[in-house]
Design a protein around this motif. Structure first.
Motif, mmCIF file in Angstrom:
data_model
loop_
_atom_site.group_PDB
_atom_site.id
_atom_site.type_symbol
_atom_site.label_atom_id
_atom_site.label_comp_id
_atom_site.label_asym_id
_atom_site.label_seq_id
_atom_site.Cartn_x
_atom_site.Cartn_y
_atom_site.Cartn_z
ATOM 1 N N PHE A 191 0.820 -1.212 0.000
ATOM 2 C CA PHE A 191 0.000 0.000 0.000
ATOM 3 C C PHE A 191 0.855 1.264 0.000
ATOM 4 C CE2 PHE A 191 -2.939 -3.226 1.387
ATOM 5 C CZ PHE A 191 -4.139 -2.849 0.810
ATOM 6 N N THR A 195 -4.298 3.876 -0.542
ATOM 7 C CA THR A 195 -5.459 3.012 -0.743
ATOM 8 C C THR A 195 -6.439 3.668 -1.705
ATOM 9 O OG1 THR A 195 -5.246 2.138 1.507
ATOM 10 C CG2 THR A 195 -7.354 1.816 0.418
ATOM 11 N N ASP A 197 -9.777 4.485 -2.324
ATOM 12 C CA ASP A 197 -11.061 4.554 -1.613
ATOM 13 C C ASP A 197 -12.219 4.202 -2.549
ATOM 14 O OD1 ASP A 197 -9.771 5.327 0.721
ATOM 15 O OD2 ASP A 197 -9.934 7.462 0.253
ATOM 16 N N SER A 200 -12.210 0.336 -3.146
ATOM 17 C CA SER A 200 -12.546 -0.325 -1.884
ATOM 18 C C SER A 200 -14.025 -0.165 -1.562
ATOM 19 C CB SER A 200 -11.683 0.237 -0.738
ATOM 20 O OG SER A 200 -10.299 0.040 -1.007
ATOM 21 N N GLU A 212 -9.447 -3.755 1.198
ATOM 22 C CA GLU A 212 -8.707 -2.567 0.786
ATOM 23 C C GLU A 212 -7.889 -2.880 -0.467
ATOM 24 O OE1 GLU A 212 -7.975 0.098 4.745
ATOM 25 O OE2 GLU A 212 -6.487 -1.457 4.304
ATOM 26 N N PRO A 214 -4.893 -1.308 -3.124
ATOM 27 C CA PRO A 214 -3.883 -0.256 -3.293
ATOM 28 C C PRO A 214 -4.266 0.724 -4.406
ATOM 29 C CG PRO A 214 -2.841 -2.417 -3.077
ATOM 30 C CD PRO A 214 -4.314 -2.659 -3.231
ATOM 31 N N ILE A 363 -2.648 -8.318 0.681
ATOM 32 C CA ILE A 363 -3.926 -7.711 0.286
ATOM 33 C C ILE A 363 -5.070 -8.682 0.592
ATOM 34 C CG2 ILE A 363 -5.299 -6.880 -1.653
ATOM 35 C CD1 ILE A 363 -2.614 -5.972 -2.923
#
Length: 367
Positions: A191, A195, A197, A200, A212, A214, A363
């Motif tokens: 990461f 991240t 967002d 995710s 999550e 990367p 991950i």
């Protein structure tokens, strides 16, 4: 009044100058004391899965060193070429300078019947461990001794032969101990770009999955193969020509019944996904193969409390020369009457594959 204030200021400046001069002349003793009082520790260093071994050079080159290498440098997973689980770098205790003390993972090794600086290092820390535990532990680890984050593992026994046997008989325990810190480093490395967002959040909404991703991953347009139960992500590194892929799929229970998550099931389901992965060659698609190296299977408890069955192996592109390693996680999700499959695979002909697969592992492990 003004003269009095100026005199007071002059005295203060002189006192500060004398204090600074004393700190310099005393070899930094005052500065070191202040740092210790502030719990100051430098940031640790070292690549993922790189371990510094503090050990007598003669022992390192002998059978004890062979035992250590056999335990910590065995083959990692299933990769196209041999890559060790850890990279070990040896140094004598007398050469264990301050810069080396900043290594994140350190193993100090010595039989207790051998006189030397390495044995002295172990004995000093062992006395502290014995006083805390009330007995002598077979091995122990200390955190953040000279840097942060850091783990220093102490391996010892009364004799050379006894230490060899202990390392051999407790290989998996010792490997798991070193991985406690190295897994943290691998996840940080995965990461390093941050991240995503957006991805995710999309995975949470579309797949009801806390995962999550990367920030260097992008969603792949699957064209005619698009399926709301399949998500394909890809990260490209143009500098190294490294391509890493993640595929997420939700598999509803067939006939409403939980399928057996067998080894055969893992390979068959990932090969169904492989049909989507094509190169520019006509009729190409990705498939798993074990005619060179057999698949490896195991299981792991995930961060969210689930248990995943895991497959590691090699993939190849039909009608093309591309290929590389893969990592597949599959776990049951009875609340949603489905099975979730996470598949990661890489094409990276110019670089080592272990760091890539370690990042994928971290991950997936965080699900």
């Amino acid at each position: 009044m003004r003269d009095l204030i100026q005199n007071v200021l002059l005295v203060v400046v002189c006192c500060i100058a004398l204090a600074l001069n004393f700190a310099c002349d005393s070899g930094g003793a005052v500065e070191d004391t202040l740092k210790r009082q502030a719990n100051y520790l430098p940031t640790s260093s070292g690549a993922v899965d790189e371990v510094l071994v503090v050990m007598d050079e003669e022992l390192w080159k002998g059978t004890l060193g062979d035992s250590l290498r056999s335990a910590f440098m065995d083959e990692y997973g299933v990769l196209p070429q041999f890559e060790p689980r850890f990279n070990l770098r040896q140094v004598r205790a007398t050469h264990f300078a301050n810069i080396l003390k900043q290594a994140a993972s350190i193993i100090v090794v010595s039989p207790l019947n051998k006189k030397g600086a390495e044995t002295d290092m172990i004995q000093e820390s062992l006395r502290q461990a014995e006083s805390q535990l009330g007995k002598r532990p077979p091995h122990f680890a200390r955190k953040d001794v000279w840097a942060k984050p850091q783990q220093v593992v102490y391996l010892y026994a009364d004799t050379d032969k006894a230490l060899q046997e202990y390392i051999s008989n407790n290989k998996e325990t010792l490997i798991d101990l070193v991985y406690k810190l190295e897994d943290r480093k691998a996840r940080t490395n995965a990461f390093i770009a941050g991240t995503s967002d957006g991805l995710s959040s999309y995975i949470k909404k579309q797949f009801q999955l806390e995962m999550e991703i990367p920030a260097n991953y992008q969603q792949v347009d699957m064209g005619e193969a698009a399926d709301p139960n399949i998500l394909w992500l890809r990260a490209d590194n143009d500098a190294t020509e490294e391509v890493t892929n993640i595929m997420i799929t939700s598999l509803p229970y067939p006939n409403g019944k939980t399928p057996v998550l067998s080894q055969k099931f893992l390979i068959e389901e990932r090969d169904k996904l492989g049909k989507i992965v094509q190169s520019q060659a006509e009729g190409s698609y990705a498939y798993s193969y074990d005619n060179v190296f057999p698949y490896q299977f195991d299981s792991r408890n995930l961060q969210g409390g689930k248990t995943a069955n895991i497959a590691r192996g090699l993939w190849r592109m039909k009608n093309d020369f591309m290929g590389g390693p893969f990592l597949t996680y599959v776990f049951d999700d009875p609340a949603n009457k489905r099975v979730v499959l996470l598949d990661g695979f890489a094409y990276a002909p110019k670089v080592e594959k272990r760091p890539i697969m370690r990042r994928l592992d971290m991950i997936f492990k965080g699900v």
